[in-house]
Design a protein around this motif. Structure first.
Motif, PDB file in Angstrom:
ATOM      1  N   VAL A  53      35.352  50.325  43.666  1.00 14.63           N
ATOM      2  CA  VAL A  53      36.427  49.600  43.425  1.00 14.63           C
ATOM      3  C   VAL A  53      36.582  48.458  44.073  1.00 14.63           C
ATOM      4  O   VAL A  53      36.398  48.433  45.261  1.00 14.63           O
ATOM      5  CB  VAL A  53      37.695  50.805  43.375  1.00 14.63           C
ATOM      6  N   PHE A  54      37.030  47.522  43.433  1.00 14.17           N
ATOM      7  CA  PHE A  54      36.895  46.121  43.897  1.00 14.17           C
ATOM      8  C   PHE A  54      38.440  45.508  43.710  1.00 14.17           C
ATOM      9  O   PHE A  54      38.783  45.425  42.679  1.00 14.17           O
ATOM     10  CB  PHE A  54      35.829  45.146  43.617  1.00 14.17           C
ATOM     11  N   VAL A  55      38.960  44.637  44.695  1.00 19.56           N
ATOM     12  CA  VAL A  55      40.194  43.853  44.104  1.00 19.56           C
ATOM     13  C   VAL A  55      39.752  42.547  44.238  1.00 19.56           C
ATOM     14  O   VAL A  55      38.955  42.106  45.402  1.00 19.56           O
ATOM     15  CB  VAL A  55      41.383  44.316  45.308  1.00 19.56           C
ATOM     16  N   VAL A  56      39.986  41.771  43.399  1.00 21.00           N
ATOM     17  CA  VAL A  56      39.833  40.249  43.198  1.00 21.00           C
ATOM     18  C   VAL A  56      40.909  39.472  42.709  1.00 21.00           C
ATOM     19  O   VAL A  56      41.617  39.859  41.734  1.00 21.00           O
ATOM     20  CB  VAL A  56      38.714  40.074  42.222  1.00 21.00           C
ATOM     21  N   ASP A  91      36.659  49.623  47.907  1.00 22.77           N
ATOM     22  CA  ASP A  91      35.464  49.362  48.635  1.00 22.77           C
ATOM     23  C   ASP A  91      35.391  48.125  49.106  1.00 22.77           C
ATOM     24  O   ASP A  91      34.703  47.759  50.002  1.00 22.77           O
ATOM     25  CB  ASP A  91      34.258  49.512  47.484  1.00 22.77           C
ATOM     26  N   ALA A  92      35.942  46.900  48.517  1.00 21.20           N
ATOM     27  CA  ALA A  92      35.947  45.574  48.993  1.00 21.20           C
ATOM     28  C   ALA A  92      37.160  44.870  48.379  1.00 21.20           C
ATOM     29  O   ALA A  92      37.196  44.951  47.289  1.00 21.20           O
ATOM     30  CB  ALA A  92      34.781  44.636  48.770  1.00 21.20           C
ATOM     31  N   PHE A  93      37.835  43.985  49.267  1.00 26.86           N
ATOM     32  CA  PHE A  93      38.637  43.179  48.628  1.00 26.86           C
ATOM     33  C   PHE A  93      38.063  41.692  48.620  1.00 26.86           C
ATOM     34  O   PHE A  93      37.473  41.250  49.658  1.00 26.86           O
ATOM     35  CB  PHE A  93      39.864  43.118  49.553  1.00 26.86           C
ATOM     36  N   TYR A  94      38.289  41.029  47.694  1.00 27.62           N
ATOM     37  CA  TYR A  94      37.903  39.614  47.721  1.00 27.62           C
ATOM     38  C   TYR A  94      39.236  38.826  47.162  1.00 27.62           C
ATOM     39  O   TYR A  94      39.889  39.008  46.377  1.00 27.62           O
ATOM     40  CB  TYR A  94      36.698  39.176  46.558  1.00 27.62           C
ATOM     41  N   TYR A  95      39.265  37.510  47.859  1.00 24.38           N
ATOM     42  CA  TYR A  95      40.457  36.713  47.543  1.00 24.38           C
ATOM     43  C   TYR A  95      39.987  35.099  47.568  1.00 24.38           C
ATOM     44  O   TYR A  95      39.144  34.898  48.402  1.00 24.38           O
ATOM     45  CB  TYR A  95      41.667  37.023  48.431  1.00 24.38           C
ATOM     46  N   CYS A  96      40.784  34.456  46.713  1.00 24.66           N
ATOM     47  CA  CYS A  96      40.626  33.027  46.564  1.00 24.66           C
ATOM     48  C   CYS A  96      41.785  32.365  47.150  1.00 24.66           C
ATOM     49  O   CYS A  96      42.796  32.408  46.236  1.00 24.66           O
ATOM     50  CB  CYS A  96      40.040  32.440  45.299  1.00 24.66           C
ATOM     51  N   PRO A  97      41.645  31.699  48.323  1.00 24.52           N
ATOM     52  CA  PRO A  97      42.852  30.911  48.827  1.00 24.52           C
ATOM     53  C   PRO A  97      42.753  29.452  48.104  1.00 24.52           C
ATOM     54  O   PRO A  97      43.724  28.638  48.643  1.00 24.52           O
ATOM     55  CB  PRO A  97      42.426  30.910  50.417  1.00 24.52           C
ATOM     56  N   HIS A  98      41.893  28.966  47.401  1.00 26.34           N
ATOM     57  CA  HIS A  98      41.739  27.513  47.096  1.00 26.34           C
ATOM     58  C   HIS A  98      42.520  27.460  45.706  1.00 26.34           C
ATOM     59  O   HIS A  98      42.940  28.346  44.960  1.00 26.34           O
ATOM     60  CB  HIS A  98      40.251  27.245  46.875  1.00 26.34           C
ATOM     61  N   HIS A  99      42.828  26.066  45.736  1.00 24.53           N
ATOM     62  CA  HIS A  99      43.925  25.857  44.376  1.00 24.53           C
ATOM     63  C   HIS A  99      43.691  24.250  44.383  1.00 24.53           C
ATOM     64  O   HIS A  99      43.438  23.498  45.586  1.00 24.53           O
ATOM     65  CB  HIS A  99      45.097  26.033  44.920  1.00 24.53           C
ATOM     66  N   PRO A 100      43.561  23.729  43.216  1.00 28.35           N
ATOM     67  CA  PRO A 100      43.402  22.215  42.920  1.00 28.35           C
ATOM     68  C   PRO A 100      44.636  21.314  43.558  1.00 28.35           C
ATOM     69  O   PRO A 100      44.185  20.335  43.938  1.00 28.35           O
ATOM     70  CB  PRO A 100      43.615  22.107  41.398  1.00 28.35           C
ATOM     71  N   GLU A 101      45.750  21.889  43.872  1.00 22.60           N
ATOM     72  CA  GLU A 101      46.774  21.157  44.384  1.00 22.60           C
ATOM     73  C   GLU A 101      47.320  21.536  45.633  1.00 22.60           C
ATOM     74  O   GLU A 101      48.472  21.674  46.116  1.00 22.60           O
ATOM     75  CB  GLU A 101      47.943  21.323  43.764  1.00 22.60           C
ATOM     76  N   ALA A 102      46.219  22.585  46.601  1.00 27.17           N
ATOM     77  CA  ALA A 102      46.552  22.903  47.667  1.00 27.17           C
ATOM     78  C   ALA A 102      47.264  21.969  48.848  1.00 27.17           C
ATOM     79  O   ALA A 102      46.664  20.747  48.866  1.00 27.17           O
ATOM     80  CB  ALA A 102      45.193  23.614  48.405  1.00 27.17           C
ATOM     81  N   ALA A 103      48.236  22.276  49.629  1.00 21.29           N
ATOM     82  CA  ALA A 103      48.594  21.477  50.667  1.00 21.29           C
ATOM     83  C   ALA A 103      47.629  21.263  51.703  1.00 21.29           C
ATOM     84  O   ALA A 103      47.764  19.988  52.248  1.00 21.29           O
ATOM     85  CB  ALA A 103      50.126  22.123  51.106  1.00 21.29           C
ATOM     86  N   ASP A 104      46.781  22.094  52.037  1.00 23.46           N
ATOM     87  CA  ASP A 104      45.901  21.865  53.108  1.00 23.46           C
ATOM     88  C   ASP A 104      44.629  21.630  52.310  1.00 23.46           C
ATOM     89  O   ASP A 104      44.145  22.443  51.915  1.00 23.46           O
ATOM     90  CB  ASP A 104      45.879  23.433  54.020  1.00 23.46           C
ATOM     91  N   GLU A 105      44.022  20.351  52.980  1.00 20.70           N
ATOM     92  CA  GLU A 105      42.910  19.990  52.115  1.00 20.70           C
ATOM     93  C   GLU A 105      41.592  20.890  52.178  1.00 20.70           C
ATOM     94  O   GLU A 105      40.718  21.021  51.378  1.00 20.70           O
ATOM     95  CB  GLU A 105      42.576  18.556  52.340  1.00 20.70           C
TER      96      GLU A 105
END
Length: 173
Positions: A53-56, A91-105
């Motif tokens: 079981v994975f969280v994406v 079993d594992a968590f995966y996350y994506c913090p990226h975004h085309p308009e992110a405030a932090d480059e």
């Protein structure tokens, strides 16, 4: 993350917000987290059936500066503790913090490979764990979640609400 069993097993890939928890927008604090009915029980049932079981989860709130990666990891740890109460685990968590308009480059990317509908998080899990792609499934509440599964070679299901365990009942037969 413990070392995976070397034999391939089917995997249940789950989007987080809108599938595992109610999604009022940018959930990152445990006090704002509300499980979707049947979510914990669904995870425990898939665990018992021998599935990974994975969280994406897309977490653009990090890139937008609303909260930190540490906040995401802390919430995932609290989810894990809550799941353990019913005999479930991710079993594992995966996350994506990226975004085309992110405030932090450092989080800005024109088309982040990990951000669904791109399959990066799923492909990372597949590379790190022995996944049987033919029996695996991606569950999300948005078309982009289903598309990420398709691009990773995994069947996708669109969850439109209700009880997650009841929604997934037929997958374990």
């Amino acid at each position: 993350m413990s070392a995976p069993d070397p034999s391939p097993r089917p995997a249940l890939f789950l989007d987080r917000d809108g599938v595992l928890n109610e999604d009022p927008g940018y959930v990152y604090r445990w006090e704002d987290f509300v499980w979707i009915p049947g979510a914990r029980e669904a995870i425990a049932a898939f665990n018992a059936a021998g599935w990974w079981v994975f969280v994406v989860t897309n977490q653009s709130g990090v890139g937008r500066g609303y909260y930190t990666e540490d906040d995401v990891r802390k919430l995932h740890a609290q989810m894990s503790a809550s799941l353990a109460e019913v005999g479930g685990k991710v079993d594992a968590f995966y996350y994506c913090p990226h975004h085309p308009e992110a405030a932090d480059e450092i989080y800005r990317h024109p088309d982040p490979p990990g951000r669904k509908p791109n399959p990066g998080m799923l492909l990372q899990a597949i590379a790190e764990w022995p996944v049987d792609l033919t029996r695996s499934v991606m569950v999300g509440d948005k078309d982009g979640d289903v598309e990420a599964g398709r691009r990773a070679g995994i069947r996708g299901l669109k969850f439109t609400g209700g009880d997650l365990k009841a929604f997934l009942e037929g997958e374990l037969t």
